[in-house]
Design a protein around this motif. Structure first.
Motif, PDB file in Angstrom:
ATOM      1  N   ALA A  23       0.832  -1.211   0.000  1.00 50.68           N
ATOM      2  CA  ALA A  23       0.000   0.000   0.000  1.00 50.68           C
ATOM      3  C   ALA A  23       0.864   1.257   0.000  1.00 50.68           C
ATOM      4  O   ALA A  23       0.509   2.275  -0.620  1.00 50.68           O
ATOM      5  CB  ALA A  23      -0.933  -0.011   1.205  1.00 50.68           C
ATOM      6  N   LYS A  24       2.003   1.194   0.680  1.00 46.97           N
ATOM      7  CA  LYS A  24       2.910   2.352   0.687  1.00 46.97           C
ATOM      8  C   LYS A  24       3.437   2.638  -0.720  1.00 46.97           C
ATOM      9  O   LYS A  24       3.602   3.795  -1.115  1.00 46.97           O
ATOM     10  CB  LYS A  24       4.070   2.120   1.653  1.00 46.97           C
ATOM     11  CG  LYS A  24       3.652   2.170   3.124  1.00 46.97           C
ATOM     12  CD  LYS A  24       4.835   1.871   4.045  1.00 46.97           C
ATOM     13  CE  LYS A  24       4.391   1.899   5.509  1.00 46.97           C
ATOM     14  NZ  LYS A  24       5.511   1.522   6.421  1.00 46.97           N
ATOM     15  N   GLY A  27       0.708   4.390  -2.494  1.00 48.79           N
ATOM     16  CA  GLY A  27       0.621   5.766  -2.011  1.00 48.79           C
ATOM     17  C   GLY A  27       1.658   6.669  -2.652  1.00 48.79           C
ATOM     18  O   GLY A  27       1.383   7.832  -2.972  1.00 48.79           O
ATOM     19  N   ARG A  28       2.870   6.136  -2.886  1.00 46.28           N
ATOM     20  CA  ARG A  28       3.916   6.933  -3.523  1.00 46.28           C
ATOM     21  C   ARG A  28       3.542   7.282  -4.962  1.00 46.28           C
ATOM     22  O   ARG A  28       3.814   8.393  -5.427  1.00 46.28           O
ATOM     23  CB  ARG A  28       5.253   6.183  -3.481  1.00 46.28           C
ATOM     24  CG  ARG A  28       5.916   6.170  -2.113  1.00 46.28           C
ATOM     25  CD  ARG A  28       7.395   5.813  -2.199  1.00 46.28           C
ATOM     26  NE  ARG A  28       7.603   4.409  -2.517  1.00 46.28           N
ATOM     27  CZ  ARG A  28       7.709   3.446  -1.596  1.00 46.28           C
ATOM     28  NH1 ARG A  28       7.627   3.751  -0.314  1.00 46.28           N
ATOM     29  NH2 ARG A  28       7.919   2.198  -1.967  1.00 46.28           N
ATOM     30  N   VAL A  30       0.472   7.587  -6.113  1.00 45.27           N
ATOM     31  CA  VAL A  30      -0.584   8.604  -6.017  1.00 45.27           C
ATOM     32  C   VAL A  30       0.042   9.973  -5.795  1.00 45.27           C
ATOM     33  O   VAL A  30      -0.346  10.973  -6.422  1.00 45.27           O
ATOM     34  CB  VAL A  30      -1.577   8.266  -4.874  1.00 45.27           C
ATOM     35  CG1 VAL A  30      -2.535   9.427  -4.628  1.00 45.27           C
ATOM     36  CG2 VAL A  30      -2.364   6.996  -5.206  1.00 45.27           C
ATOM     37  N   ALA A  31       1.054  10.024  -4.923  1.00 44.20           N
ATOM     38  CA  ALA A  31       1.757  11.285  -4.666  1.00 44.20           C
ATOM     39  C   ALA A  31       2.479  11.783  -5.914  1.00 44.20           C
ATOM     40  O   ALA A  31       2.693  12.992  -6.080  1.00 44.20           O
ATOM     41  CB  ALA A  31       2.747  11.109  -3.515  1.00 44.20           C
ATOM     42  N   LEU A  85      -5.195   1.510   2.573  1.00 41.12           N
ATOM     43  CA  LEU A  85      -4.994   2.798   1.905  1.00 41.12           C
ATOM     44  C   LEU A  85      -5.825   3.895   2.557  1.00 41.12           C
ATOM     45  O   LEU A  85      -5.350   5.040   2.731  1.00 41.12           O
ATOM     46  CB  LEU A  85      -5.339   2.667   0.420  1.00 41.12           C
ATOM     47  CG  LEU A  85      -4.325   1.862  -0.410  1.00 41.12           C
ATOM     48  CD1 LEU A  85      -4.932   1.438  -1.739  1.00 41.12           C
ATOM     49  CD2 LEU A  85      -3.048   2.683  -0.649  1.00 41.12           C
ATOM     50  N   GLN A  86      -7.038   3.564   2.946  1.00 43.66           N
ATOM     51  CA  GLN A  86      -7.876   4.560   3.629  1.00 43.66           C
ATOM     52  C   GLN A  86      -7.247   5.003   4.945  1.00 43.66           C
ATOM     53  O   GLN A  86      -7.304   6.187   5.314  1.00 43.66           O
ATOM     54  CB  GLN A  86      -9.271   3.987   3.870  1.00 43.66           C
ATOM     55  CG  GLN A  86     -10.106   3.821   2.605  1.00 43.66           C
ATOM     56  CD  GLN A  86     -11.395   3.060   2.841  1.00 43.66           C
ATOM     57  OE1 GLN A  86     -11.777   2.799   3.984  1.00 43.66           O
ATOM     58  NE2 GLN A  86     -12.068   2.684   1.756  1.00 43.66           N
ATOM     59  N   MET A  88      -4.236   5.291   5.407  1.00 41.61           N
ATOM     60  CA  MET A  88      -3.127   6.174   5.022  1.00 41.61           C
ATOM     61  C   MET A  88      -3.654   7.496   4.435  1.00 41.61           C
ATOM     62  O   MET A  88      -2.877   8.278   3.893  1.00 41.61           O
ATOM     63  CB  MET A  88      -2.255   5.476   3.971  1.00 41.61           C
ATOM     64  CG  MET A  88      -1.538   4.235   4.480  1.00 41.61           C
ATOM     65  SD  MET A  88      -0.886   3.194   3.112  1.00 41.61           S
ATOM     66  CE  MET A  88       0.009   4.395   2.137  1.00 41.61           C
ATOM     67  N   ASP A  89      -4.967   7.721   4.542  1.00 40.19           N
ATOM     68  CA  ASP A  89      -5.621   8.916   3.993  1.00 40.19           C
ATOM     69  C   ASP A  89      -5.540   8.987   2.472  1.00 40.19           C
ATOM     70  O   ASP A  89      -5.512  10.080   1.889  1.00 40.19           O
ATOM     71  CB  ASP A  89      -5.036  10.198   4.606  1.00 40.19           C
ATOM     72  CG  ASP A  89      -5.342  10.317   6.092  1.00 40.19           C
ATOM     73  OD1 ASP A  89      -6.442   9.888   6.498  1.00 40.19           O
ATOM     74  OD2 ASP A  89      -4.473  10.795   6.834  1.00 40.19           O
ATOM     75  N   VAL A  90      -5.486   7.817   1.822  1.00 42.95           N
ATOM     76  CA  VAL A  90      -5.537   7.744   0.367  1.00 42.95           C
ATOM     77  C   VAL A  90      -6.945   7.298  -0.023  1.00 42.95           C
ATOM     78  O   VAL A  90      -7.380   6.221   0.376  1.00 42.95           O
ATOM     79  CB  VAL A  90      -4.505   6.731  -0.183  1.00 42.95           C
ATOM     80  CG1 VAL A  90      -4.644   6.603  -1.702  1.00 42.95           C
ATOM     81  CG2 VAL A  90      -3.100   7.152   0.190  1.00 42.95           C
ATOM     82  N   LYS A 130      -8.786   8.035  -5.653  1.00 38.94           N
ATOM     83  CA  LYS A 130      -7.446   8.004  -6.245  1.00 38.94           C
ATOM     84  C   LYS A 130      -6.980   6.597  -6.578  1.00 38.94           C
ATOM     85  O   LYS A 130      -6.122   6.413  -7.429  1.00 38.94           O
ATOM     86  CB  LYS A 130      -6.428   8.654  -5.291  1.00 38.94           C
ATOM     87  CG  LYS A 130      -6.703  10.115  -4.973  1.00 38.94           C
ATOM     88  CD  LYS A 130      -6.787  10.981  -6.221  1.00 38.94           C
ATOM     89  CE  LYS A 130      -5.514  11.018  -7.024  1.00 38.94           C
ATOM     90  NZ  LYS A 130      -5.657  11.818  -8.257  1.00 38.94           N
TER      91      LYS A 130
END
Length: 412
Positions: A23-24, A27-28, A30-31, A85-86, A88-90, A130
């Protein structure tokens, strides 16, 4: 926003800790500005467990209920990934195959993808989602039943989504860090390839390399989907892994890209078959009806109207093939004096698009095997592949010798 497809195999989501690690990575991306479609497999070992439950419950199972059971593993992973992911605020949401909907035909347990409409997921992207976490390996039939795509089908799911959504790339995260010139467990000289052509990868996958499912490579080649194979257990930069791409995207490559092998092979010979028009159809028709996967085929020169027919097949299909041949003989379709089976052989192949323009690859290969005292039982060739059948005890020696002969440890 550009779209990226990321697929995580069973070992990459085998535990909650590994799901968090994967998931990390999402997240990267998405960033980095991507809308991401994540395709997940079931947690490692889960599909085998589910299949075992089905077979224990009903040995002659209904394939529709088989699909309903075994598809649940991916749905569990998709939900857990979306929840992670949620946390992680994604903004993420899970999708079962029928919710997309990924439309397939009605061939349960071996369904083919027919269409992936993009409207539902794109509408959610437009609303601020996202990441769409999609359960791989599954779809929905015209009758509204859950279907599955066959083992390894999550790779195919990922490539199909990349093609449908026009993704910039499809990243396949697995337990290896890329595609190698051969299995590193066979020779320490095996080298990770930075790039490999679709055709080479397709041949390697079909010849025994386990990195990607054959269907997924076929789909990627047809729709020109750039695939990247990389490890979920290592920190990766933009150049990590192996890119599977069009031949035009590779500046220079070795004549031979890799050495593939399959140890689970068998050789079957029908001795003294009547050499007449239609004899090949009479032999291989019943084998096809029995779902025997015939590969290499050699027919000897005819003498006195009789010939020998030799072919290779997976070792676990010997009984099925022998039964089909005995029944064909009993019915009078074919006539042979003896059926000889050798279950102790292996197939070794060299693959490379450079073979199209370079002569002498076959002679180099055969000389290398001769120098090691390895006898060749059967040979087949294509434009970019040469395969031989040899005694299984010599398989590793053959792979090492061919890897050295073609200098695969060196970059072109």
């Amino acid at each position: 926003m550009p779209t990226l497809v990321m697929k995580f195999g069973g070992t990459s989501v085998a535990s909650l800790d590994r799901i968090r690690r994967s998931a990390k990575r999402v997240g990267r991306e998405v960033a980095n500005g991507y809308d991401v479609i994540v395709i997940v497999s079931a947690m490692s070992g889960k599909t085998n467990e589910l299949v075992g439950w089905v077979e224990e419950t009903s040995p002659l199972f209904d394939a529709r209920e088989y699909d309903a059971v075994v598809s649940s593993g991916e749905q569990v992973t998709a939900g857990l990934m979306a929840l992670t992911l949620q946390e992680m605020d994604v903004p993420a949401r899970s999708w079962a195959g029928w919710q997309v909907p990924l439309k397939t035909n009605s061939a349960h347990a071996a369904a083919r993808i027919e269409e992936i409409p993009t409207e539902n997921i794109n509408a959610k992207f437009a609303e601020g989602m996202k990441v769409a976490v999609v359960a791989g390996f599954q779809g929905i039939s015209p009758e509204g039943r859950i279907t599955t795509l066959g083992r390894g089908g999550s790779d195919t799911t990922a490539v199909a989504f990349a093609a449908s959504f026009g993704a910039e790339r499809c990243d396949i995260y697995t337990d290896v860090d890329g595609v190698y010139t051969t299995d590193p467990r066979i020779t320490s000289k095996a080298r990770k390839l930075d790039k490999i052509a679709f055709e080479e990868m397709l041949e390697l996958a079909s010849l025994g390399a386990k990195v990607l499912q054959t269907r997924s490579v076929e789909l990627a080649m047809r729709y020109k989907v750039r695939l990247r194979v990389l490890s979920s257990f290592e920190d990766n930069d933009d150049n990590a892994g192996t890119l599977v791409c069009s031949e035009e995207d590779i500046m220079e490559s070795n004549v031979v890209a890799g050495v593939a092998f399959s140890r689970d092979e068998a050789k079957m010979t029908l001795l003294s078959v009547a050499d007449r028009p239609g004899i090949a159809a009479a032999i291989f028709g019943p084998l096809a009806e029995a779902s025997v996967n015939v590969d290499m085929i050699v027919q000897n020169i005819s003498e006195d109207g009789r010939t020998d027919m030799t072919f290779s097949l997976p070792v676990n299909q010997i009984v099925r093939a022998e039964k089909a041949m005995d029944e064909a003989q009993a019915s009078g379709e074919i006539n042979f004096t003896q059926l000889v089976t050798d279950s102790d052989v292996a197939k070794v192949s060299v693959v490379g698009i450079g073979m199209r323009s370079h002569a002498g690859v076959a002679s180099q290969m055969f000389k290398a095997l001769r120098d090691e005292g390895i006898n060749i039982k059967v040979i087949t060739t294509s434009e970019i592949k040469i395969s031989v059948l040899i005694d299984r005890k010599y398989m590793e020696l053959a792979v090492q010798a061919l890897h050295d002969t073609f200098g695969l440890e060196k970059v072109a």
